[in-house]
Each structure stands twice: as structure tokens, then as C-alpha cells.
Design a protein around this motif. Structure first.
Motif, PDB file in Angstrom:
ATOM      1  N   ALA A 146       0.749  -1.279  -0.388  1.00  0.00           N
ATOM      2  CA  ALA A 146      -0.448  -0.262  -0.223  1.00  0.00           C
ATOM      3  C   ALA A 146       1.235   1.110   0.109  1.00  0.00           C
ATOM      4  N   VAL A 147       2.013   1.437   1.037  1.00  0.00           N
ATOM      5  CA  VAL A 147       2.939   2.441   1.088  1.00  0.00           C
ATOM      6  C   VAL A 147       3.265   2.721   0.041  1.00  0.00           C
ATOM      7  N   LEU A 148       4.163   1.651  -1.136  1.00  0.00           N
ATOM      8  CA  LEU A 148       4.856   1.636  -2.595  1.00  0.00           C
ATOM      9  C   LEU A 148       3.466   1.768  -3.295  1.00  0.00           C
ATOM     10  N   ARG A 149       2.629   1.502  -3.303  1.00  0.00           N
ATOM     11  CA  ARG A 149       2.096   1.815  -4.756  1.00  0.00           C
ATOM     12  C   ARG A 149       0.952   3.325  -4.531  1.00  0.00           C
ATOM     13  N   ALA A 150       1.021   3.529  -2.491  1.00  0.00           N
ATOM     14  CA  ALA A 150       0.933   5.137  -2.715  1.00  0.00           C
ATOM     15  C   ALA A 150       1.908   6.215  -3.273  1.00  0.00           C
ATOM     16  N   ALA A 151       3.857   5.911  -2.694  1.00  0.00           N
ATOM     17  CA  ALA A 151       4.799   6.171  -2.915  1.00  0.00           C
ATOM     18  C   ALA A 151       4.860   7.092  -4.837  1.00  0.00           C
ATOM     19  N   THR A 152       4.654   5.589  -5.470  1.00  0.00           N
ATOM     20  CA  THR A 152       4.738   5.588  -6.966  1.00  0.00           C
ATOM     21  C   THR A 152       3.150   6.555  -6.855  1.00  0.00           C
ATOM     22  N   ALA A 153       2.374   6.809  -6.830  1.00  0.00           N
ATOM     23  CA  ALA A 153       1.563   7.827  -7.069  1.00  0.00           C
ATOM     24  C   ALA A 153       1.959   8.940  -7.439  1.00  0.00           C
ATOM     25  N   HIS A 154       2.797   9.543  -6.319  1.00  0.00           N
ATOM     26  CA  HIS A 154       3.331  10.552  -5.796  1.00  0.00           C
ATOM     27  C   HIS A 154       4.496  11.166  -6.448  1.00  0.00           C
ATOM     28  N   SER A 155       3.918  12.073  -7.832  1.00  0.00           N
ATOM     29  CA  SER A 155       4.790  12.308  -9.318  1.00  0.00           C
ATOM     30  C   SER A 155       6.359  12.863  -7.772  1.00  0.00           C
ATOM     31  N   GLY A 156       6.413  13.694  -7.247  1.00  0.00           N
ATOM     32  CA  GLY A 156       7.614  14.449  -6.739  1.00  0.00           C
ATOM     33  C   GLY A 156       7.030  13.929  -5.048  1.00  0.00           C
ATOM     34  N   ALA A 157       7.865  14.750  -4.170  1.00  0.00           N
ATOM     35  CA  ALA A 157       8.392  14.273  -2.563  1.00  0.00           C
ATOM     36  C   ALA A 157       7.019  14.593  -2.389  1.00  0.00           C
ATOM     37  N   PHE A 158       6.775  13.542  -0.876  1.00  0.00           N
ATOM     38  CA  PHE A 158       5.951  13.681   0.098  1.00  0.00           C
ATOM     39  C   PHE A 158       5.957  13.576   1.720  1.00  0.00           C
ATOM     40  N   SER A 159       5.152  14.022   1.792  1.00  0.00           N
ATOM     41  CA  SER A 159       5.217  13.427   3.248  1.00  0.00           C
ATOM     42  C   SER A 159       4.798  12.506   3.442  1.00  0.00           C
ATOM     43  N   VAL A 160       4.315  11.944   5.391  1.00  0.00           N
ATOM     44  CA  VAL A 160       4.009  10.681   5.574  1.00  0.00           C
ATOM     45  C   VAL A 160       2.268  10.852   5.787  1.00  0.00           C
ATOM     46  N   GLN A 161       2.298  12.073   6.236  1.00  0.00           N
ATOM     47  CA  GLN A 161       0.564  12.551   5.845  1.00  0.00           C
ATOM     48  C   GLN A 161      -0.196  12.254   4.232  1.00  0.00           C
ATOM     49  N   GLU A 162       0.842  12.716   3.543  1.00  0.00           N
ATOM     50  CA  GLU A 162       0.306  13.011   2.431  1.00  0.00           C
ATOM     51  C   GLU A 162       0.112  11.725   1.882  1.00  0.00           C
ATOM     52  N   ILE A 163       0.793  10.678   2.254  1.00  0.00           N
ATOM     53  CA  ILE A 163       0.543   8.713   1.836  1.00  0.00           C
ATOM     54  C   ILE A 163      -0.592   8.526   2.815  1.00  0.00           C
ATOM     55  N   GLU A 164      -0.432   9.050   3.536  1.00  0.00           N
ATOM     56  CA  GLU A 164      -2.200   8.883   4.586  1.00  0.00           C
ATOM     57  C   GLU A 164      -3.499   8.855   4.167  1.00  0.00           C
ATOM     58  N   GLN A 165      -2.920   9.892   3.470  1.00  0.00           N
ATOM     59  CA  GLN A 165      -3.905  11.131   2.974  1.00  0.00           C
ATOM     60  C   GLN A 165      -4.857  10.308   1.778  1.00  0.00           C
ATOM     61  N   TRP A 166      -3.679   9.772   1.087  1.00  0.00           N
ATOM     62  CA  TRP A 166      -3.668   9.305  -0.146  1.00  0.00           C
ATOM     63  C   TRP A 166      -4.585   7.545   0.538  1.00  0.00           C
ATOM     64  N   LEU A 167      -3.602   7.203   0.781  1.00  0.00           N
ATOM     65  CA  LEU A 167      -4.401   5.623   1.115  1.00  0.00           C
ATOM     66  C   LEU A 167      -6.292   5.803   1.831  1.00  0.00           C
ATOM     67  N   VAL A 168      -5.785   6.782   3.058  1.00  0.00           N
ATOM     68  CA  VAL A 168      -7.112   7.033   3.776  1.00  0.00           C
ATOM     69  C   VAL A 168      -8.330   6.948   2.117  1.00  0.00           C
ATOM     70  N   ALA A 169      -8.039   8.023   1.149  1.00  0.00           N
ATOM     71  CA  ALA A 169      -9.408   7.982   0.797  1.00  0.00           C
ATOM     72  C   ALA A 169      -9.562   6.703  -0.839  1.00  0.00           C
ATOM     73  N   ARG A 170      -8.364   5.852  -0.214  1.00  0.00           N
ATOM     74  CA  ARG A 170      -9.190   4.651  -0.853  1.00  0.00           C
ATOM     75  C   ARG A 170      -9.098   3.640  -0.031  1.00  0.00           C
TER      76      ARG A 170
END
Length: 155
Positions: A36-60
């Protein structure tokens, strides 16, 4: 390699599969939270925070929880599959990628540009000779306005 990964390989983007294979080759289990974390990280085109990864995953509806996200990101950094980027005001940001890298970070929009050659090697050798330290690593993060924010008169 990993039965868990093999059972899900067809449903994963190639970038996620490649990173998961690196995890398995390093001797780590490929688990649902890590995928799940790898999916979220590869979905972001640039730098991201842990909170942005969590928000992306929560939305899904896929979040394994903030603690699992932190642990996975720490592991990926330890394995040099991800880089930690130091910020000024906010928490660290992260970027997929390996090796030695430095970053220019926009203080307004968060845009990031990586550069590899920092030119510090002669200075580091001189510091080692002068101080007796053995320097094993260094960080270079430069902060300012990106061209877009500068042109818009922001900041």
C-alpha cells in the motif's frame, strides 16, 4: 521470491512490483501494508510527506495506519530505496530514488529538484584532514523560490 507478491503481481503497477521485488531481494517480507505504501509513493510525482501518503491511502480505503506507514518509509530509507528530505517548517518529505542526492526545495509550493553533484568533496577531505573526523555522509537541502513562484511574484 514472494508468494504474497506473486499472487498480486497482475494487479500492481510495474513500478510497485519493481520496488516490492527489491524489498524481497533484501530479505524483507512483502506485506499488504508495504505494498500500500509503495502504491501511494509511486502515485506521487515528487516529494511527499507521511501525512500525504496516509491521506492518499485513506481516500482509497487502504490505509494500514500511520505507524505502519512510518515503519515502511523508514525501512525504504534504510534500504536506500527512498530519500528523506529535510524541510524548514514542516516535517520531513520523502522521495523515491536511491543513492546520493541533494535537493532544491521551493518554500512556497513545495516543488523539488534533485541534483547529484554538490561539489563538497574537496571541502570534506580538507575537513577530515583538519579535524580527524571520518565523514561518512552529508546532507544538502537548499531552499528558495522555484521559477514558477518567482515569476508569479510569490513570496
Amino acid at each position: 521470491m514472494s508468494r504474497y507478491l506473486d499472487a498480486r503481481r497482475e494487479t500492481l503497477p510495474p513500478a510497485v512490483t519493481d520496488l516490492a521485488e527489491q524489498l524481497a531481494q533484501a530479505g524483507y517480507k512483502v506485506t499488504g501494508p508495504r505494498l500500500a505504501v509503495l502504491r501511494a509513493a509511486t502515485a506521487h510525482s515528487g516529494a511527499f510527506s507521511v501525512q500525504e501518503i496516509e491521506q492518499w491511502l485513506v481516500a482509497r480505503g487502504e490505509s494500514p495506519g500511520i505507524a505502519s506507514i512510518f515503519r515502511t518509509i523508514r525501512l525504504l530509507c534504510d534500504l536506500n530505496m527512498m530519500q528523506r528530505i529535510h524541510g524548514l517548517d514542516e516535517c520531513h518529505r520523502y522521495s523515491l530514488g536511491d543513492g546520493h542526492g541533494h535537493h532544491l526545495v521551493c518554500t512556497r509550493c513545495g516543488a523539488m529538484v534533485q541534483f547529484d553533484e554538490c561539489g563538497l568533496q574537496p571541502l570534506l577531505r580538507e575537513l577530515e584532514a583538519r579535524t580527524g573526523f571520518r565523514i561518512s555522509a552529508h546532507l544538502v537541502e537548499l531552499f528558495g523560490l522555484c521559477p514558477g513562484c518567482s515569476a508569479a511574484g510569490v513570496g
